[in-house]
Design an enzyme around this catalytic site. Structure first.
Site, PDB file in Angstrom:
ATOM      1  N   ALA A 247       0.868  -1.173   0.000  1.00 19.31           N
ATOM      2  CA  ALA A 247       0.000   0.000   0.000  1.00 19.31           C
ATOM      3  C   ALA A 247       0.897   1.213   0.000  1.00 19.31           C
ATOM      4  O   ALA A 247       2.059   1.133   0.418  1.00 19.31           O
ATOM      5  CB  ALA A 247      -0.894  -0.013   1.232  1.00 19.31           C
ATOM      6  N   LYS A 248       0.324   2.311  -0.473  1.00 19.32           N
ATOM      7  CA  LYS A 248       1.164   3.508  -0.538  1.00 19.32           C
ATOM      8  C   LYS A 248       1.732   3.849   0.831  1.00 19.32           C
ATOM      9  O   LYS A 248       2.894   4.209   0.971  1.00 19.32           O
ATOM     10  CB  LYS A 248       0.343   4.672  -1.079  1.00 19.32           C
ATOM     11  CG  LYS A 248       0.262   4.608  -2.588  1.00 19.32           C
ATOM     12  CD  LYS A 248      -0.989   5.264  -3.148  1.00 19.32           C
ATOM     13  CE  LYS A 248      -1.504   4.419  -4.286  1.00 19.32           C
ATOM     14  NZ  LYS A 248      -2.914   4.563  -4.552  1.00 19.32           N
ATOM     15  N   ARG A 249       0.900   3.667   1.862  1.00 15.52           N
ATOM     16  CA  ARG A 249       1.370   4.046   3.197  1.00 15.52           C
ATOM     17  C   ARG A 249       2.465   3.094   3.703  1.00 15.52           C
ATOM     18  O   ARG A 249       3.204   3.426   4.615  1.00 15.52           O
ATOM     19  CB  ARG A 249       0.203   4.141   4.175  1.00 15.52           C
ATOM     20  CG  ARG A 249      -0.509   2.832   4.389  1.00 15.52           C
ATOM     21  CD  ARG A 249      -1.708   2.977   5.305  1.00 15.52           C
ATOM     22  NE  ARG A 249      -2.470   1.746   5.307  1.00 15.52           N
ATOM     23  CZ  ARG A 249      -3.299   1.371   4.359  1.00 15.52           C
ATOM     24  NH1 ARG A 249      -3.511   2.147   3.308  1.00 15.52           N
ATOM     25  NH2 ARG A 249      -3.957   0.229   4.421  1.00 15.52           N
TER      26      ARG A 249
END
Ligand code: GLU
Length: 286
Positions: A247-249
């Site tokens: 995920a981007k995070r």
């Protein structure tokens, strides 16, 4: 009877840069089409005005180019096709299968994006069965919800088949009064997805297993709208070795970063299409 040509698609949302999981999805979708002498299509799912950005559309097309996964037709861009979704919604309205919902934006914010890993919502039915009030509709922002009970009365609970032959049936509790359109967006993910898959002749829907919970409602919409039934390939997700999702995070390595680091995109796509992953990653369904 002539067999339909195999048509697959890759349908990213331009909400960020693509990562290895997207590349895997695109690579196996492309390979499935190639192996069958069919077509591989690309669709940009950009109906959520709050999350989609035009610069990510360009980045997606650059990434696919780098991977050597060129589509066999110009990519479809959902924001340019809203008339089609409106027509489908009008048919459901005319059949009495949808109702206006005046619940707040926060209640309904999610409907525009594909609910990765999410269960169906649990709408309590607040606006179901309200007497129709055209004045209120004219003056108050509202969305449109599927009347699931009525829809299922008419169309049943259609299941689906996977490419490997597995059969899935749909349970009643997998279908909610889903939002199909919002005042600021002509169609939800579910409605636009089934309309576009049918309109572009997609016969194999390839996407992550985290979207399998979307298939019951999409099969129901296909039945209600008289659209053909595709076969599905819900593939495993690409995870970091330690089990974290990309995920981007989680600072997933973007394809753009891999390209900048000198990775050969064509070789990577080949590896992924064979079901193999670079070091540091594994498959999972989390
Ligand atoms: N656009 C959706 C997403 O990025 C995927 C749609 C689909 O494959 O059905 O998650």
């Amino acid at each position: 009877m002539a067999l339909a040509m195999t048509v697959t698609r890759f349908a990213p949302s331009p909400t960020g840069l693509l990562h290895l999981g997207h590349a895997y999805s695109a690579a196996i979708s492309h390979r499935l089409a190639r192996d069958a002498g069919g077509k591989f299509l690309v669709r940009i799912d950009d109906l959520d005005p709050g999350r989609c950005r035009p610069e990510f559309v360009d980045a997606i097309l650059d990434d696919l180019d780098w991977l050597g996964l060129a589509p066999d037709a110009a990519p479809l861009v959902q924001s340019q096709r809203t008339g089609l979704y409106q027509a489908a919604l009008d048919r459901l309205k005319a059949a009495g299968l949808v109702y206006p919902c005046f619940c707040t934006r926060a209640d309904i914010a999610q409907a525009l994006s594909a609910p990765h890993g999410g269960a169906t919502g649990t709408y309590p039915g607040t606006c179901r069965g309200l007497p129709d009030d055209p004045d209120r509709r004219a003056s108050t922002p509202h969305s449109w919800r599927l009347d699931a009970a009525k829809a299922i009365d008419g169309a049943g609970l259609p299941g689906w088949k996977e490419v490997d032959g597995a059969k899935f049936s749909t349970r009643r509790d997998q279908i909610d009064d889903a939002i199909l359109a919002r005042k600021d967006a002509p169609a939800s993910y579910h409605l636009s997805c089934v309309v576009d898959d049918a309109d572009s002749g997609v016969t194999r829907v390839v996407r992550g297993v985290d979207l399998r919970s979307s298939t019951p409602i999409q099969r129901l919409l296909q039945a209600l709208l008289g659209l053909p039934e595709p076969v599905y390939l819900h593939h495993p997700l690409v995870l970091h070795d330690d089990g974290r999702r990309l995920a981007k995070r989680d600072r997933a390595p973007t394809l753009a970063a891999m390209r900048d680091a000198g990775v050969d995109g064509g070789a990577l796509a080949d590896t992924l299409a064979q079901g193999r992953l670079p070091l540091g990653f594994r498959f999972g369904d989390a």
